[in-house]
Enzyme design. Structure first.
Site, mmCIF file in Angstrom:
data_model
loop_
_atom_site.group_PDB
_atom_site.id
_atom_site.type_symbol
_atom_site.label_atom_id
_atom_site.label_comp_id
_atom_site.label_asym_id
_atom_site.label_seq_id
_atom_site.Cartn_x
_atom_site.Cartn_y
_atom_site.Cartn_z
ATOM 1 N NE ARG A 1 -4.963 -24.642 -40.567
ATOM 2 C CZ ARG A 1 -5.514 -25.562 -41.368
ATOM 3 N NH1 ARG A 1 -6.418 -26.382 -40.916
ATOM 4 N NH2 ARG A 1 -5.145 -25.642 -42.633
ATOM 5 N NE ARG B 1 -3.835 -23.388 -47.947
ATOM 6 C CZ ARG B 1 -3.972 -24.353 -48.863
ATOM 7 N NH1 ARG B 1 -3.778 -24.084 -50.155
ATOM 8 N NH2 ARG B 1 -4.291 -25.561 -48.509
HETATM 9 P P1 AMP Z 1 -7.493 -27.185 -44.811
HETATM 10 O O1 AMP Z 1 -8.525 -27.912 -45.608
HETATM 11 O O2 AMP Z 1 -7.218 -27.832 -43.482
HETATM 12 O O3 AMP Z 1 -6.234 -26.902 -45.598
HETATM 13 O O4 AMP Z 1 -8.118 -25.760 -44.449
HETATM 14 C C1 AMP Z 1 -8.466 -24.828 -45.463
HETATM 15 C C2 AMP Z 1 -8.638 -23.455 -44.848
HETATM 16 O O5 AMP Z 1 -9.710 -23.479 -43.886
HETATM 17 C C3 AMP Z 1 -7.444 -22.927 -44.081
HETATM 18 O O6 AMP Z 1 -6.473 -22.314 -44.923
HETATM 19 C C4 AMP Z 1 -8.109 -21.916 -43.152
HETATM 20 O O7 AMP Z 1 -8.476 -20.738 -43.844
HETATM 21 C C5 AMP Z 1 -9.403 -22.630 -42.794
HETATM 22 N N1 AMP Z 1 -9.221 -23.484 -41.599
HETATM 23 C C6 AMP Z 1 -9.311 -24.847 -41.543
HETATM 24 N N2 AMP Z 1 -9.105 -25.281 -40.300
HETATM 25 C C7 AMP Z 1 -8.861 -24.187 -39.536
HETATM 26 C C8 AMP Z 1 -8.545 -23.989 -38.176
HETATM 27 N N3 AMP Z 1 -8.439 -25.014 -37.313
HETATM 28 N N4 AMP Z 1 -8.356 -22.708 -37.750
HETATM 29 C C9 AMP Z 1 -8.474 -21.667 -38.578
HETATM 30 N N5 AMP Z 1 -8.751 -21.782 -39.887
HETATM 31 C C10 AMP Z 1 -8.944 -23.031 -40.376
#
Ligand code: AMP
Length: 191
Positions: free
Chosen positions: A89, A146
């Site tokens: 990310r 987000r």
């Molecule tokens: P997601 O399920 O991919 O939407 O991720 C939920 C949350 O987890 C994100 O909003 C971030 O706070 C954290 N997160 C997930 N993947 C990453 C990543 N590769 N880098 C940083 N934060 C992450």
């Protein structure tokens, strides 16, 4: 061996499509958001640290994310390939991923991005929030945050893989099956 990154903003359908791709190509799923939620559910120190950022719609610091992915790769026995979902990310994460893959004698075949308009993302995430139990899916301000964080910090990762000739984007609007076929079509060109 097939190693792909499924890329796109929150709500683009990465999780839904990953589940189908894992079955078809026998891949190991590395979804950093899921891994953080698993740590959170188990109340580990890593989970508690990540929670501070996740609940605000902010990115968890690179060092934490990278260490977690490294461990997951190292502890996967006899992998046939990986699908990365929600990772990398940031450009720093992409660089770290490339170096950990090459240390393990592997490489990324390509990044497939799902393109979905912002308005549709907001509707999808709010809908998911009714059942996901995720704090970050339920508050419109956090959803907005987000999407903004994605544009500011994550979009440059697309450029990073594009420069290596490893980026392709597809239309992420339509039925789950239609989108799945668009992705397969691109994967079959990679392998
Ligand atoms: P997601 O399920 O991919 O939407 O991720 C939920 C949350 O987890 C994100 O909003 C971030 O706070 C954290 N997160 C997930 N993947 C990453 C990543 N590769 N880098 C940083 N934060 C992450």
């Amino acid at each position: 061996m097939l190693n792909i990154i499924l890329f796109g903003p929150p709500g683009a359908g990465k999780g839904t499509q990953s589940a189908k791709l894992i079955d078809k190509y026998n891949l190991t799923h590395i979804a950093t958001g899921d891994l953080f939620r698993m740590h959170l559910g188990e109340g580990t120190p890593l989970g508690l640290k990540a929670k501070e950022y996740m609940n605000e719609g902010l990115l968890v610091p690179d060092s934490i994310v990278i260490g977690m992915v490294e461990e997951k790769i190292a502890t996967t026995p006899d992998p046939k390939g990986f699908i990365f979902d929600g990772f990398p990310r940031t450009v720093a994460q992409a660089e770290a991923l490339d170096s950990m893959m090459s240390r393990n004698g592997m490489s990324i075949n390509g990044m497939i991005a799902l393109e979905v308009p912002d308005q549709e993302l907001k509707v999808r995430i709010a809908e998911r929030g009714k059942t996901s139990g995720r704090v970050d899916d339920q508050d419109p301000a956090k959803i907005e945050k987000r999407i903004q964080v994605y544009k500011d910090e994550t979009l440059p990762v697309a450029n990073y893989y594009d420069k290596k000739g490893k980026f392709v984007s597809i239309n992420g609007v339509g039925s789950i099956e239609d989108i799945f076929f668009r992705i397969i079509h691109e994967i079959d060109k990679l392998s």
